[in-house]
Each structure stands twice: as C-alpha cells, then as structure tokens.
Design a protein around this motif. Structure first.
Motif, short mmCIF file in Angstrom:
data_model
loop_
_atom_site.label_atom_id
_atom_site.label_comp_id
_atom_site.label_asym_id
_atom_site.label_seq_id
_atom_site.Cartn_x
_atom_site.Cartn_y
_atom_site.Cartn_z
N ASN A 1024 0.85 -1.20 0.00
CA ASN A 1024 0.00 0.00 0.00
C ASN A 1024 0.88 1.25 0.00
O ASN A 1024 1.42 1.62 1.04
CB ASN A 1024 -0.89 0.01 1.24
CG ASN A 1024 -1.75 -1.24 1.27
OD1 ASN A 1024 -2.54 -1.47 0.37
ND2 ASN A 1024 -1.58 -2.07 2.31
N PRO A 1025 1.03 1.92 -1.16
CA PRO A 1025 1.93 3.07 -1.20
C PRO A 1025 1.26 4.34 -0.63
O PRO A 1025 0.04 4.44 -0.58
CB PRO A 1025 2.20 3.26 -2.70
CG PRO A 1025 1.09 2.59 -3.39
CD PRO A 1025 0.48 1.57 -2.46
N TRP A 1026 2.10 5.28 -0.19
CA TRP A 1026 1.61 6.58 0.30
C TRP A 1026 2.56 7.68 -0.16
O TRP A 1026 3.69 7.42 -0.55
CB TRP A 1026 1.48 6.59 1.83
CG TRP A 1026 2.76 6.24 2.55
CD1 TRP A 1026 3.14 5.00 2.98
CD2 TRP A 1026 3.83 7.13 2.90
NE1 TRP A 1026 4.37 5.04 3.57
CE2 TRP A 1026 4.82 6.35 3.55
CE3 TRP A 1026 4.04 8.50 2.75
CZ2 TRP A 1026 6.01 6.89 4.03
CZ3 TRP A 1026 5.23 9.05 3.22
CH2 TRP A 1026 6.20 8.24 3.86
N VAL A 1027 2.05 8.93 -0.12
CA VAL A 1027 2.87 10.06 -0.57
C VAL A 1027 2.55 11.27 0.30
O VAL A 1027 1.45 11.38 0.84
CB VAL A 1027 2.59 10.35 -2.08
CG1 VAL A 1027 1.20 10.91 -2.27
CG2 VAL A 1027 3.61 11.31 -2.65
N CYS A 1028 3.56 12.13 0.47
CA CYS A 1028 3.34 13.39 1.21
C CYS A 1028 4.11 14.48 0.46
O CYS A 1028 5.32 14.36 0.28
CB CYS A 1028 3.84 13.25 2.65
SG CYS A 1028 3.85 14.82 3.52
N VAL A 1029 3.39 15.51 -0.01
CA VAL A 1029 4.04 16.58 -0.79
C VAL A 1029 4.28 17.79 0.12
O VAL A 1029 3.38 18.21 0.84
CB VAL A 1029 3.11 17.01 -1.96
CG1 VAL A 1029 3.76 18.10 -2.80
CG2 VAL A 1029 2.76 15.81 -2.82
N SER A 1030 5.50 18.34 0.11
CA SER A 1030 5.81 19.52 0.94
C SER A 1030 6.26 20.68 0.07
O SER A 1030 6.90 20.47 -0.96
CB SER A 1030 6.94 19.21 1.92
OG SER A 1030 6.64 18.08 2.68
N GLY A 1031 5.95 21.91 0.53
CA GLY A 1031 6.41 23.11 -0.17
C GLY A 1031 6.86 24.13 0.84
O GLY A 1031 6.86 23.87 2.04
N GLU A 1032 7.19 25.33 0.33
CA GLU A 1032 7.70 26.37 1.24
C GLU A 1032 6.66 26.83 2.25
O GLU A 1032 7.00 27.39 3.28
CB GLU A 1032 8.18 27.57 0.42
CG GLU A 1032 9.45 27.27 -0.36
CD GLU A 1032 9.90 28.43 -1.24
OE1 GLU A 1032 9.15 29.42 -1.34
OE2 GLU A 1032 10.99 28.33 -1.80
N LEU A 1033 5.37 26.57 1.95
CA LEU A 1033 4.33 27.08 2.85
C LEU A 1033 3.68 25.99 3.71
O LEU A 1033 2.75 26.27 4.46
CB LEU A 1033 3.24 27.80 2.05
CG LEU A 1033 3.69 28.98 1.20
CD1 LEU A 1033 2.53 29.51 0.35
CD2 LEU A 1033 4.23 30.11 2.07
#
Length: 1342
Positions: A1024-1033
């Motif tokens: 079961n794959p997962w993802v977490c996207v991060s940015g400057e805010l």
C-alpha cells in the motif's frame, strides 16, 4: 501699448500682475454658456446618447435663474505683462467656473471668495484670488430677456412643477452646473410659479473682482479685495477713487524680499504679508488647519500618502475655496518633493472629460447641493482616491501601503492642532473600495447634527471641541489637581495634555493683544499653525531620506552627456537604499522610489553639481546637513523608532517676529493724474475704471525701473527649464500632462515653431535646447493653450497623446521588470530563485496592474464596475460560454490528442485557456472585489507566462472591443496595441511566482503521478503506497495512494513552491519491491510542474533496504509547441541525486568515473560556500535550504563522496556495505569501549561528544520510519549541521580502530590534514541558524 513696456522691467518684483473684472456684458446680453453646451455634448457622447440633440445650448428643463450664462472679462489692467501673458479664456473660466448666476431680492446674496491656479507649460504657476458679489441689473433689455425666458419656461412646463424642475436634470456629472449658493433655500422655493417678474422683483447678477499674483499671498489678497468691495457698498464714498488703490497694488506694492515682511494699504486698513527666507520652507498661505479640520488628521494623512504614491486623487466639494485649500494644502506638504502630474484644483464643467485621463492627477470637482456620491460616475476607480470634503470622508484604492510610523505621526500632528485649539477628530474613518455601499447618504436631520457638531468642534469659530473644553474647565476648577500640577511643574515635569489644552484656550483668548486686530491675530495663528504642521511633515522626510545622497549614482562627467544618456542611466541605487531601511518602512518606500516625483528629485540632485540647486532641494540638503551635525546616524543603523520634530517653536517664532517687526512699508495709495468726474461713486455698483491710468506704471517710483536681479532671472530661468528635470521614463507622457495641466488645459496644435528659450549660461546650452525642443514638440508643437479651441477634434487629438504616453509607460515598465529580474540572475547563475527582493518585485507588478487598468479604462463607452479590465473579461467570458454551448449542441468529430514528449510523461496536458484562468479566480472566495479579481488574474497569467497571449485572445474579438470602446481608445489603435502586447510578451523571459507567493491561503488542486522504471521492475506493487508533498508554505500530510493506481489528485491549501516529496509503502504482499524513476506533481491552477527524481528501489532486502524516501524537486520546463514561443528562461533548480550518481558511489565495480580527491575537496568547499551565500541574502529571497543540504550538489552528497573515497565496500556474499554500516560499527565500538572504561581517560568534552554521536545514531536507528541506510546517513549529516556537531563527530570516527578494517590507507578519511581542513570548512556553518524542513526530520525527537 506703451504701458506694457513701462511695466515689463519691474514685473517679476511686483506683488500683483493683473487686476481683472468679470461679469455680464450688457452689449451682447444673455448668452447661453457655450462651454456648458460643449459639456452636454461630451456627456451625451460618453453616455452613448445622440450628442447633437443634447447640445442645443439652451436648457429649458432648468428654471432660467438656475441656468448658466456666458460671463466675460469686462476689463483687465494692465493690458499685458511680458513675463506672464494674459490668458483671457482661462481667467474668465476660472473666475466664474460656472458662468454668470442670477438672483432676485428674495435669494441669499453673500459675497463668496475663492482662489485658483494656472499652471503654465513650463511648470510655473500663477495664482488668482477672486471675490464674487451680486450687483443689481440696471439694463432693461436683460431684465426683459429674463422675463421672456421665464414665460417660455412656464409655457413649456406648466406652472405646477416649475419650482421642482431645477433639480430634475442632474445627470451623472452635472455636479458642476450649480453650487452652494444655489441651495434650495426657503426663499427660493417661496417664489412659487412666477419665478421672476420684472414688475415685482429686482434682478441681481454675479460679478467677480480678481487679483492675479506670482505668489500665493492668499490672506493679503482676500483682505484687499474685500476692502475694495466694502468701498463700493459703503454708504459714503471711499477716501480716494478706486483707481488709486488698484494702481497702488499693481505698480507700487513690491513682492516682499525672501525672509522679510511687507505692509501695504488697502482702502480702510493696512495689510501685512511675509515671505519665508531662503533656508525656510517655501511660502504656503492656504490655511492647513482648515484642511485638517475638513478631513480629520487620519484621513488627510491617507490622502497625502496616495498623493506621494501618485495615484489619481479627486477632491469633491460644493465650495471652490475648500477644493483649493485641500489641494494646495496637500501639495505643500510634499516638500521636498513636487507633484509632477495633472494638477487642476478646480475643474470647470466643460473639462470633465479630463477625468478620463489615464494618468495620475489631482483634481477638484464641484459637487451639486444634495448630489449623492453614488450618482457620480467616474471613468476609472481602480486607482482612485476619492475625497468628499463636505462629508469628511474618503474612499481609498485597494491595498496601498501605509505611511511609515503612521500612528506616532498622527499623534504628533494631533498635538500640534490641539495646541492651537483645533480638534483632531473630525472626519469619518476612511473606506477602501472593498466596502459595499461606500456612499454616505446623510438624511436631513443627520446632516444638521453633523453641522452642529462641526460648528462646536470647529477651531475657526474659536471653539475647542466641546469635550476638551470641559476637561480643561474641570482641571482648572479643581484645587487638588491645580496643586498637583504646580508640584509637577516645580519638579520639572509637565503634563503635556493639559499644557496643550491650556495653550489652545490661551491661543484663543489672546485676540486683540499688542494692538493687533482679531483678523491679524487670526492670520498670525494660521501662519504659525501652517508652519508647525509643515515642519512635522518635513521632519519625517528628513529622517527617512537622511542618507539618500549615498545612493545617488553620479556617472556622467558633464551635464551635456548626462542629458544625452539620461534614458539609459540608472541614477539611484534602489536595491541598496531599500536594504538599508527599517523593515516596517519597506512597503511604502519601495512604491515611493518608483514615482515620478522621486525621479525628478534625484535628477535635480544630480544636476545640482553643474547648475544652481533647485530651491526646495537647497532647503532640504541644508536640513539634512544640520541633522547630521546633531545626530550622527550611522548608515547601518536601521532604526524605525519615531523621531519627533524638534524645531516647532523656532519656526513659529520666526514667523511671529517677522509679522511683529515690519521690514518694508509700500507707498500709500495716492491721487492719480486723471480726469475729474470720471468713475463717479454710486453705491452698490462697481464703477468703470479709467484704463489709461491703470495701464501704465509710475515713472518716478524708485524701484519701478529696477530690472530683475540676477537671482530672480535665474529663478525664472529655472522655472523655464524645469521640465528638463522630468524623468525621461515618462517624459512624453508628462509633457502631455503639463499641457493638460495648463490651467485647465487644452492643446492648440499648429505648425508654428515653439517659443524661443533662453539657453542656460553653461556650455550645455545647445544640448539643453535640443532636448527641450524635442520634449516640447511631439510630432506637433504645443503652445500656450487656448480654451476657445475645445472642439471634438482637439479632444481626439488629446487622447492620441494619451495613447502614446501609455505605450511609452508600458515599454518602460516591462523593461524595468526585466532588468530587475535578469540583472540579479546573471550574477547568480545556477539558481532561478526570486532574486530581486520580493518587495521590489511586488511593487513593480502592482504598478503593472495599475497601468493595465488605466489602459483598459481609456476611451470606455460606458463604465461598468470599478475595474475596466475585469468588466471586459466578463463580457468576453459570457460570449465564449455562449459559443461553447452552441458547439456542445452541435456534435463535433473527436480528434485524438497527441501525446506529449517524454519529459512530461503521463501527465495529461493542461489546456491553455483565458476563461479557465478566470474561473479559477472566480472560485477564490478570499477576493471580494472586481479590482482584486483583475489583479489576481494578471498575476496568475504572468506566472503562467500567458499574459500577452491571454490579452491578445481577449482583444481578438473585435466586435466586442468596438462595442465597449470609442474610436480613439488605446485598445482600438491597432499598431500601438500590437507593440503593447509585444512588450508584455518580453516578460515571458523570466520566472515569476507572483500569484503563488501572494495568495497563500487559497485551496489549490494538485495532481501527482508516480513513474516506475518498467524495464527493471513491476509497474505495480502489491503493497500500500503513500505520498506526502511539501512546499515552502507547508505540506499535504500523508495520503494513501489507491492500489494499482499511479495517478491521483488532491486539494490542499497553497503549498508555495514545492520542495520535497516523501514516498513510501508498507512492504505488504508478494510483489512488495518497487523501483521508482520519479514522481511528478503539478499545480493545476498555475500549471507549474515539479519532477522529483528517485531512481532507486523501495523494499526490504533490496538496495539499502529503504521503505520510504525523501525526494527533492525541480521545476520542469514547459516543452509543448505553444510554449516554445514563450522565450528563454533561467537556469533550473537543483534536485534530489539521480540514480546514476548513487550507483557510481556505491557500486563495487564503480561504473562511471569516480571523483578524485581534489574534486571531492573542491565540491565540499563549493557547497559550504553556497550555504553561506544563502544566509547572506535577505530572508525573502533565499529559496530552499533543503536543496542545498540534500539535493544534487549538496552537503550530504559532498560528504558521501568524502566518506566513499577509499571505502572497502567489497560485496561479501553479494551484500553491499554502506557508509552507514561504518558509522554503526564505530558507534558500537565507542559504546563497548565506554562500558569497559577505555574512554575514562579521555577529556570531558570528548566524552560528551561521544555520547552525543551515539545518541543521535541510536535515535535515527530506532525511528519508526523505514528509511534506508543512505537515508539514515543523510539524516545524520542534516542533524549534525543543524546542531553544529559535525566538526566534533569527525575526529571520533577518524580515531576509531574500525576505520582500518573498512578504509584503504589512501582514503581521505585517514589523511589527518585533509580531515582537519574539512573540520575547518564545516565550522564556518556554525554562524548560521540551519532549520530543517519537517519532511526531513519527521519521527526523530532530538
């Protein structure tokens, strides 16, 4: 005409240039006002009605007593003055802006006073002061003409509705047609149906007496004119014929010398005026206290800020003098800067189309009694500051920056006002455009209450605000408080507020002291208040610009070469100046240093090295020098603490002393050599004066033939060459405005050559001349305007100049934006981070938005909404959606879509659509106004590099453009429109994040696509794959990816520029291993696509056993066909290390070339250097630190290479050994050694360091995250850098015996000198606060 030559030598020294009488010409009788007719024609044209039907001139709707009739200049003396040619049309129009007005004995007929200003083409100004009174009409023809008009009016309307008809026709801008003195008083309505009956009523008509002077001595002129009028209405004849007094003020009263006072004589009383010295603030005689009283302190400061930022300012009042007081008040407060644009404090009805001008202006519009603000249709409001003087309220443009230290500033001004007994609290709170229902409709009762309250609070009536007076009475009547105050006084403490109150009351109680009349006392009080208020403003600028000279770029060797290259030169180092200012000042200053008035100020500074200093600059420089003597401000001291003005007392004393001690008394009025019996006195009638005595100056006066001194000649020359100093950026446009400004200004075009200009005394004369000739003649020559030329053809020509000006401004703005962006980028090759300060960039973009609004509001047929651009877009959207619907109803064969190139593999194409971008903006609930939506749309299009393309698409619908715009509008000038779109296209050469970085709270849809390497592994995984996207805010949080799906979309609050993606799975099922090539993430609104390279396995027992990885992103270049035309761009961001590099370091056989020891050491040096540079940039410009720590050429990569050099990573039984294995073994050794006591001998700090290394490694190993061995090493380096431990850990690893088993002898890690050098380099990072992104240290608690 001999007279004029006799006068000419003395003209510059004379107090007054002309005496003028305007009124009704009994020869020609009643003529409808042509200008009013022209105005009706223009108004009808603006509203899309048939103009010819409207312009019949006679208006039968209005009762004859309310109509406008033509006034004439009945006489002016002398005939002409060489320095200041008489402009008959302008003077007539400004003396009686609404023409003649008639009254009967039943109407109020109080005399009125107002002033006006005429600005000439060269920027010099003359002032007019007008006393208007009513005189009985003696001509029988005029009385019978009025009677006939009434009969026609009544016949037309039937008698029933006659009284009400006067107000029935108030069209949107009719506000100028009538004035305060036409209020529907009970008397006027009581006349009932008859109106005017010559047998029963006496008819009166307005007449104006006017003085035209070179300097604004408002009080003196007002007193002189009112005494002259008193002489006519008095029961006894004046002591001398009126000619004596007029002759005296024209020829025998000189201008006071600078720093001196002058006394001259009116008809009954002496009049005193004074002129500031060369080192003082220039003369300003309009009562500032009244301007503050009318608007309230806060409102006035806000309007002042709008003026500084060169917005469009429209003053609105029934009273001409109020318009003038506020306009002159605000412009005098600008010292040391000067308003450079259209300046028309009283705008006559015939020139209302000036409000269409797509340039900054400061204009005054007369309101009609009872007219509601909502009825006033203004062509453009996006950048307008609307000032309703009579209702004490203002409307401000959206989001404009506040004046620095505004609160303390207002406090200081309020205290000054209070010390003169004026309340500081008048004025409704300012409204911004966003507030709905921004019109105050004051019902009668409420208005009366306001008026009463005003009367009570009005300092001019000698009242303190009621509350303040009560406080003072309480304090004075209380013995205990009195004793307390006496005690505090003895100990040297003053109770400021009480002192201020007492001074205010005392100030009003001193009237009549020292033998001065109440009027003189009032004048003195006004003069002292004026100078103190102005000093507070001037002291703010002295503080803010104390170091401005350090940033002026003086690059030209002489004036000639400077003038020639003016356009290409940067003359002020804006970036360095801003970096030296306190943070709170920046929003305001970054806007202000882009204005025309600041550019002119700097030009004057540069020119002062070759020419005499401009007077305002001379005073300002002297103040800065003085301030430096008392207060040595170090350039790096960025203090935003408020400094109060310290010279208030001295400035007021100087003026008081000048007025007490008269320096010069002019010759008394005397009998002239004239025929006896002419100009006979007749009470109530102003006599016909004898022209022959008034057209010639005296021959024996000791100063009449004195030629103007060299100083005055220079002053005059400076005025003539003033527009030399206009910033070339907007040269042509301002040139247009000056002409516009010209009194009320219209151009007269002809082919005559421009008037000759005297060259300056320097060698630069030829180039100055050439330059000025060019500036003056834009295709045609522009001459002193003639108001009689107001034809539709001239109006079209005026608009043509605007079109040229707007195009030029567009070219300048886009060029400035490109240079600012690219200049820095070239310096820092390797990064495409925002490089000019975010603030400066924001200012430039805001001014581009403003320019687009002005272009879109030029030549509109009918105004709709506050934003012309958004209104056009909405029309376009409605049309396109209709077409879409029709197409949807008729089936279209489906065309298969071509696949995009591999670089954007698997991401579906994002459709380029102007409408789609509008829908995104319409979905944003945060934006409440049309102006806000238009600005957001411009920012979004600019960020997507589609601004030019979208606008081209919008303007391609020519049917729509023709429907919305007049023929002369900018958007219908084909060639200019093409050039304009081309200038905007050039902005595609640089990257803007002006939408993403401003709208930080909006929800944005993102699309994620995971791309596996299919050749080497299965495309799908059973886990079961997962993802977490991060940015400057911020970050999106962990999101599960549905099984067997490689693409998903999610909505999330704006993350800003994306920095990292965490990707992982739970290792479940048979096919749990997964080889991922990269992850693609796209912002579905801005279209920005980021690629996060991986190139490694996720799974137990493969690669380094990692179940999750942190990937570093790079922005992908658009590569579709339509994008290829969007111009070049800046270098790419760095990204996470690619698969190839990983393998080359880790693998045994070492495919690819291993870096040499020298290359490794160089790489470490470069990385540390880049991190140091990162921290030296202003915070808003730094970009991502994660990239520098973990990206391609990052600290982690460089240290990995260092640790891999000479590493024995032999695969025993096919198992790869990682650097982390070495670290773990070293820590295990240290822990056992510690337990066995081997480390007891070591020094205390070393023992501590040992413990810290063991603690960090164990914490990383025991984290719940399934990161692999390379990931753990990366984490250790990041944490060590953050907590400044790396240099301490290195010796421990080097000393550890494990190193001999795992490293060759030649390894860098075993070379003492190299390791010491590395420790030295890493220690340089200790000066900086390294903070780690949450995605890197998740699950680690240290």
């Amino acid at each position: 005409m001999s007279g004029s030559s006799a006068v000419s030598g003395a003209a510059p020294c004379r107090f007054a240039h002309y005496f003028v009488i305007c009124g009704i010409d009994t020869e020609t009788g009643l003529e409808p006002d042509e200008l009013a007719a022209l105005y009706q024609w223009l108004e009808a044209d603006r509203q899309g009605r048939d103009p010819d039907a409207a312009a019949t001139g006679e208006n039968f709707e209005q009762s004859p007593l309310r109509r406008t009739f033509k006034s004439k200049v009945l006489a002016h003396y002398p005939e002409n003055v060489e320095w200041n040619p008489f402009d008959q049309d302008a003077v007539n129009m400004l003396c009686m802006p609404k023409g003649l007005s008639f009254r009967t004995q039943a109407d109020p007929r109080e005399p009125q006073f107002h002033s006006f200003i005429i600005t000439k083409e060269d920027g010099s100004r003359t002032y007019g002061f007008v006393h208007t009174f009513y005189e009985e009409v003696t001509s029988a023809q005029i009385c019978s003409a009025m009677q006939t008009l009434y009969q026609m009016h009544n016949a037309e309307h039937g008698s029933a509705n006659a009284p009400s008809s006067s107000s029935s026709s108030s069209s949107s801008m009719d506000s100028l047609a009538s004035s305060l003195d036409e209020a529907d008083s009970p008397a006027s309505s009581s006349r009932g149906a008859g109106g005017y009956d010559s047998s029963r009523d006496t008819l009166y008509v307005s007449k104006a007496l006017c003085l035209i002077t070179p300097m604004p001595f408002m009080h003196a002129c007002r007193r002189f004119l009112s005494q002259l009028h008193r002489a006519v209405t008095g029961t006894t004849a004046p002591p001398l014929p009126l000619e004596s007094y007029v002759h005296n003020i024209l020829y025998e009263v000189p201008l006071p010398a600078p720093g001196r006072s002058l006394k001259f004589h009116g008809v009954y009383e002496p009049i005193v005026c004074q002129r500031p010295g060369l080192g003082e603030l220039p003369l300003a005689d309009f009562p500032l206290g009244e301007a503050f009283n009318l608007l309230g302190v806060e409102n006035l400061v806000q309007v002042f800020t709008c003026t500084l930022l060169e917005m469009q300012i429209l003053l609105y009042s029934q009273d001409y003098q109020r318009l003038m007081t506020v306009a002159e008040g605000i412009t005098t407060l600008l010292f040391p800067f000067q308003w450079q644009h259209v300046y028309v404090p009283i705008l006559p009805a015939s020139l209302l189309h000036f409000l269409d001008a797509p340039v900054p202006y400061l204009m005054g519009l007369q309101s009609k009694e009872g007219t509601d603000r909502s009825k006033l249709e203004l062509p453009q409001e996006a950048n307008l500051c609307f000032v309703d003087i009579d209702n004490h309220y203002i409307e401000l443009p959206e989001d404009f920056p506040q004046f620095p230290n505004k609160t303390e500033f207002i406090q200081e001004l309020s205290e000054v006002l209070l010390s003169f007994g004026l309340s500081a609290n008048t004025g409704a709170p300012p409204r911004t455009r966003s507030s709905p229902g921004s019109t105050p409709s004051t019902p009668g009762r409420e208005r009366k209450a306001v008026a009463l309250r005003e009367l009570e609070d009005d300092g001019r009536n000698g009242n303190l605000a009621g509350e303040e007076l009560a406080v003072l009475e309480l304090l004075q009547g209380n013995a205990t408080l009195e004793r307390l105050q006496a005690l505090t006084k003895r100990t040297g403490v003053t109770v400021a507020r009480v002192e201020a109150l007492r001074a205010g009351v005392k100030c009003q109680g001193t009237e009549g002291q020292g033998g001065r009349t109440a009027a003189e006392e009032d004048e003195l009080k006004n003069a002292k208040l004026n100078v103190q208020l102005r000093e507070v403003f001037a002291s703010r600028f002295t503080t803010m610009f104390a170091d401005f000279e350090a940033f002026v770029i003086q690059s030209a060797p002489d004036l000639e070469s400077w003038l020639t290259n003016r356009e290409q030169m940067h003359n002020f180092d804006k970036a360095s100046f801003l970096s030296d200012q306190p943070e709170p000042y920046l929003p305001f200053l970054s806007h202000f240093i882009e204005t025309q008035m600041f550019a002119t100020f700097i030009d004057n500074k540069i020119m002062s090295q070759w020419e005499e200093k401009e007077p305002l600059l001379r005073v300002f420089d002297a103040r800065i020098d003085k301030a430096r003597l008392y207060n040595v401000r170090a350039p790096n001291l960025r203090s935003s603490s408020y400094q109060r003005c310290s010279i208030l007392k001295e400035s007021a004393q100087t003026i008081e002393q000048r007025l007490m001690k008269i320096d010069h008394t002019a010759i008394h009025p005397h009998l002239l050599d004239m025929k006896i019996g002419q100009g006979k006195y007749e009470q109530g009638f102003f006599p016909k004066l004898q022209a022959d005595v008034l057209n010639t100056g005296p021959t024996n006066n000791k100063w009449s033939h004195r030629t103007a001194t060299a100083q005055r000649r220079k002053d005059r020359h400076r005025q003539q060459t003033e527009h030399l100093t206009l910033d070339n950026d907007l040269k042509e446009q301002v040139e247009g405005c000056l002409v516009l400004q010209n009194s009320m200004a219209f151009w007269e075009w002809d082919n005559a050559s421009p008037p000759p200009i005297k060259p300056p005394k320097k060698s630069a004369s030829a180039s100055c001349l050439k330059y000025m000739q060019e500036a003056r003649s834009l295709g045609k020559s522009l001459r002193q305007p003639k108001l009689s030329d107001l034809s539709p053809a001239v109006i079209a020509q005026t608009n043509w100049k605007f079109v040229e000006g707007l195009l030029k401004e567009c070219r300048m703005k886009t060029k400035r934006m490109l240079v600012a962006k690219m200049g820095r980028e070239a310096v820092e090759l390797g990064h495409s981070e925002a490089n000019i300060t975010g603030l400066e960039e924001n200012t430039l973009i805001a001014s581009l938005c403003d320019l687009l609004e002005r272009i879109w509001s030029h030549g509109l047929q009918v105004k709709q909404g506050k934003s012309a651009l958004w209104s056009h877009l909405l029309h376009y959207q409605a049309r396109e959606e209709r077409l879409e619907q029709q197409q949807a109803e008729s089936p279209v064969p489906h065309v298969p879509e071509r696949r995009k190139s591999e670089s954007c593999i698997a991401l579906p194409t994002l459709r380029v659509s102007c409408i789609q971008d509008m829908r995104h903006i319409q979905m944003m609930s945060e934006i409440k106004t049309d102006v806000g939506r238009a600005r957001a749309w411009i920012r979004l299009s600019l960020e997507k590099k589609l601004l030019s393309q979208h606008l081209k698409q919008l303007l391609s619908r020519q049917v729509l453009t023709k429907k919305l715009y007049k023929r002369y509008a900018f958007l219908r000038c084909e060639e200019e429109k093409e050039q304009f779109l081309f200038h905007l296209l050039s902005l595609n050469a640089v990257d803007y994040f002006c939408f993403t970085s401003v709208f930080t709270t909006i929800m944005i849809p993102y699309r994620v696509v995971i791309i596996p390497i299919k050749k080497l592994s299965n495309a799908m995984t059973t886990s079961n794959p997962w993802v977490c996207v991060s940015g400057e805010l911020g970050d999106s949080g962990i999101m599960q990816i549905p099984k067997n799906v490689l693409e998903m979309t999610f909505d999330c609050q704006n993350l800003g520029k994306l920095t990292t993606v965490q990707l992982g799975h739970d290792n479940a099922g048979l096919l749990a291993k997964w080889l991922v090539d990269c992850v693609m993430v796209r912002n579905e609104i801005t279209g920005h696509t980021y690629r996060f390279p991986c190139g490694r396995w996720l799974g137990k027992g493969v690669d380094d056993g990692s179940l999750e990885r942190v990937l570093i992103g790079e922005l992908v270049l658009p590569s579709t066909e339509e994008d290829s035309g969007r111009g070049c761009r800046t270098p790419p961001l760095q990204r996470s290390p690619s698969q190839i590099r990983r393998i080359s370091i880790t693998s045994l056989s070492g495919r690819g070339n291993k870096p040499t020891s020298a290359q490794i050491q160089e790489a470490i040096g470069e990385v540390v250097n880049t991190i140091v540079k990162h921290f030296h940039k202003p915070e808003k410009e730094r970009g991502s630190l994660t990239v520098l720590l973990c990206g391609e050429n990052s600290l982690v990569t460089a240290l990995e290479q260092f640790f891999h050099h000479g590493f024995r990573s032999a695969r025993l039984f096919q198992k790869t050994v990682f650097v982390w294995d070495f670290v773990e073994k070293a820590v295990a050794y240290m822990e056992t050694a510690d337990q066995m006591g081997d480390l007891q001998e070591t020094t205390e700090p070393l023992g501590m360091t040992c413990q810290s290394l063991c603690r960090y490694v164990n914490a990383i190993n025991s984290t719940s995250r399934s990161i692999g061995k390379d990931g753990k090493f990366q984490l250790l380096v990041c944490l060590g850098a953050r907590d400044r431990l790396l240099p301490q850990w290195l010796p421990l690893l080097v000393e550890c015996p494990v190193i001999q088993q795992m490293y060759e002898d030649t390894a860098l890690l075993r070379d003492r000198t190299t390791v010491n050098a590395l420790i030295g380099v890493l220690e340089t990072l200790h000066d900086f606060p390294i903070t780690l992104e949450a995605s890197l240290v998740k699950g680690i608690d240290l």
